[in-house]
Design an enzyme around this catalytic site. Structure first.
Site, PDB file in Angstrom:
ATOM      1  N   PRO A  16     -32.018  23.128  45.199  1.00  0.00           N
ATOM      2  CG  PRO A  16     -32.202  25.403  45.748  1.00  0.00           C
ATOM      3  CD  PRO A  16     -31.404  24.165  46.051  1.00  0.00           C
ATOM      4  CG  MET A  17     -31.182  22.098  40.718  1.00  0.00           C
ATOM      5  SD  MET A  17     -30.353  20.589  40.133  1.00  0.00           S
ATOM      6  CE  MET A  17     -31.193  19.342  41.135  1.00  0.00           C
ATOM      7  CB  CYS A 103     -30.877  32.473  41.106  1.00  0.00           C
ATOM      8  SG  CYS A 103     -31.508  32.054  39.468  1.00  0.00           S
ATOM      9  N   GLY A 222     -21.410  22.610  44.758  1.00  0.00           N
ATOM     10  CA  GLY A 222     -20.691  22.816  43.507  1.00  0.00           C
ATOM     11  C   GLY A 222     -19.940  21.600  43.012  1.00  0.00           C
TER      12      GLY A 222
END
Length: 362
Positions: A16-17, A103, A222
């Site tokens: 999710p970005m 986040c 990552g």
């Protein structure tokens, strides 16, 4: 049935970005290389519970049946609002709800949400339970036009710690919450993305999960650049799945593992009519570097779709962040990129690309 149990390991999922994994981007990705599970952008639960906020945020919740299984990511520090938002989202037919607990955005943390929840396990537990309660509320409400699924996954995305490694306390706590999946971004909140992800910590999380004997799927996240690297990391750590974020920028083919044959269209344009075939032995090159013509045509397709779906609620400049990823690594890329950044709409973008390709072939 829990869809996670149907996935072949290692499975690959879209991260999710914010202002990236919008409905247009996800549809392009679904068409050219669909991941096993798709995440939306993160969405404010607090915003969803207000009439005015929901009107604007509903565009972040647009999805197609082709995207399934699709998970919406919510963030909040307010259990009451999270419960109400989860009820609403569940009624829209999403396959899962993921809770953002990693986040580092200052605006999100100021609300006590995102990575800040690593400092407050009690509140984190309340938020997880609120999502579960919201899903049950949706089931009981029998609201008209509800599209609620038979099974709705509850998952968490987090980091290895806030200012330091907190795996020994934070991970057992999360795994005790009876969640379906746990995504580990292998950095602390303090590190942001300024240091390389340390995947040995993902292996530690897997070992904790195995020792606890819970069935939660562990997803590593990552710096993964392609499928081959993801498979290697999954093998080294034992995690069930791999989440890819920035590696998808300008590369909607990244999840496509079927492109094993080379034909004339999979080549890189070098200059006026000259082409350099992609080597047959390199699957990574096949997946990562499609023909220049194809890449630029998809850029135009992506732009048109963005304009069609989101121009009423999002500025056209947000779409332009993708151009740097689509257009780089070859002679003339910089000049083309400058022209695209000055474009005001999809018509201008299409004209610029057509002229560029015409000159390249000329």
């Amino acid at each position: 049935m829990n869809f996670w149990n149907k996935l072949k390991k290692p499975f690959f999922v879209l991260a999710p970005m914010a202002d990236v994994t919008d409905s247009a981007f996800r549809l392009i990705l679904t068409k050219y290389g669909k991941p096993d599970v798709i995440w939306t952008e993160f969405v404010s639960a607090d915003g969803l519970v207000s009439k005015e906020g929901r009107e604007g945020l509903k565009y972040d919740l647009l999805y197609s049946e082709k995207e399934r299984p699709i998970i919406v990511q919510l963030f909040s520090s307010n259990p009451i609002k999270m419960r109400e938002a989860a009820k609403y989202v569940a009624s829209l037919g999403f396959d899962g709800i993921d809770i953002n607990m990693g986040c580092p955005d200052k605006k999100v943390e100021k609300q006590g949400a995102g990575a800040f929840l690593m400092k407050d396990m009690k509140r984190a537990s309340e938020i997880i339970q609120s999502v579960k309660n919201g899903i049950e509320d949706a089931r009981k409400s029998k609201a008209k036009n509800s599209k609620i699924r038979k099974y709705i996954s509850v998952s968490v995305k987090t980091r290895i710690g806030y200012n330091k490694n907190q795996i020994e306390e934070w991970i057992p706590f999360l795994l005790s919450q009876n969640i379906d999946a746990l995504t580990i971004h292998a950095r602390t909140r303090k590190e942001m993305s300024l240091v390389p992800a340390r995947w040995e910590h993902v292996r530690e999380v897997v070992e904790i999960r195995n020792k606890m004997g819970v069935k939660t799927k562990i997803i590593g996240n990552g710096d993964v650049k392609n499928i081959e690297e993801g498979k290697r990391l999954a093998k080294e750590t034992g995690c069930d799945g791999i989440m890819i974020g920035r590696g998808t920028f300008g590369n909607p083919w990244i999840f496509d593992t079927s492109r094993k044959r080379i034909n004339s269209k999979f080549s890189r344009v070098l200059g006026r009519g000259k082409r350099e075939p992609v080597p047959d032995h390199s699957k990574i090159l096949i997946n990562s570097f499609p023909a220049l013509e194809e890449k630029l045509k998809v850029l135009v397709e992506h732009t048109k779709l963005y304009e069609k779906l989101l121009e009423k609620v999002k500025n056209f400049s947000i779409m332009k962040k993708h151009y740097k990823a689509y257009v780089n690594g070859w002679d003339g890329a910089k000049e083309l990129r400058i022209k695209l950044m000055n474009a005001k709409n999809s018509k201008e973008v299409e004209k610029i690309i057509k002229e560029f390709l015409k000159n390249k072939k000329g």
